[in-house]
Write an enzyme that holds these catalytic residues in place. Structure first.
Site, PDB file in Angstrom:
ATOM      1  N   ARG A 131       0.802  -1.300   0.098  1.00  0.00           N
ATOM      2  CA  ARG A 131       0.065   0.137   0.024  1.00  0.00           C
ATOM      3  C   ARG A 131       0.845   1.270  -0.153  1.00  0.00           C
ATOM      4  O   ARG A 131       0.474   2.293  -0.761  1.00  0.00           O
ATOM      5  CB  ARG A 131      -0.864  -0.052   1.276  1.00  0.00           C
ATOM      6  CG  ARG A 131      -2.088  -1.046   1.045  1.00  0.00           C
ATOM      7  CD  ARG A 131      -2.865  -1.234   2.478  1.00  0.00           C
ATOM      8  NE  ARG A 131      -2.017  -1.517   3.344  1.00  0.00           N
ATOM      9  CZ  ARG A 131      -2.259  -1.429   4.658  1.00  0.00           C
ATOM     10  NH1 ARG A 131      -3.368  -0.935   4.994  1.00  0.00           N
ATOM     11  NH2 ARG A 131      -1.441  -1.851   5.652  1.00  0.00           N
ATOM     12  N   ASN A 175      -6.144  -2.994   2.155  1.00  0.00           N
ATOM     13  CA  ASN A 175      -6.074  -4.452   2.285  1.00  0.00           C
ATOM     14  C   ASN A 175      -7.438  -5.083   2.418  1.00  0.00           C
ATOM     15  O   ASN A 175      -8.258  -4.365   2.910  1.00  0.00           O
ATOM     16  CB  ASN A 175      -5.269  -4.704   3.406  1.00  0.00           C
ATOM     17  CG  ASN A 175      -3.804  -4.657   3.346  1.00  0.00           C
ATOM     18  OD1 ASN A 175      -3.107  -4.568   2.210  1.00  0.00           O
ATOM     19  ND2 ASN A 175      -3.059  -4.887   4.309  1.00  0.00           N
TER      20      ASN A 175
END
Length: 103
Positions: A28, A46
């Site tokens: 990320r 996520n």
């Protein structure tokens, strides 16, 4: 397409989901960094299924560059098995002002 039309560029939006070893590998953070470098907006997060999902918006060429990065590059210790893209469409304006990580 003329260079001028390409430079002003149509705005594109696309949803994505990345499969593979993409959690616990700073995916990320690197996605956010790459998006800022390219100048696209959107988000990343996520999922409970072990994938990473999100949305990217921006000029078509920059969105395509981000799609390529999400499919082939990722974070240094990630392993991308496949990336699926959906809901790809032309938009009249951006829905986000930057790129962020959602939780």
């Amino acid at each position: 397409m003329s260079v001028l039309a390409k430079a002003s560029g149509a705005l594109k939006s696309v949803d994505y989901e990345v499969f593979g070893r993409v959690q616990g590998v700073c995916f990320r953070m690197y996605t956010e960094e790459e998006a800022r470098k390219l100048g696209v907006v959107g988000w990343v997060k996520n999922t409970s299924q072990g994938t990473v999902t999100g949305q990217v918006q921006g000029p078509e060429d920059k969105v395509n560059a981000m799609k390529s990065w999400l499919s082939k590059v990722g974070s240094p210790s990630s392993r991308i098995d496949r990336t699926s893209f959906s809901n790809e469409k032309e938009i009249s304006k951006l829905d986000f002002s930057g790129f962020s990580t959602r939780y």
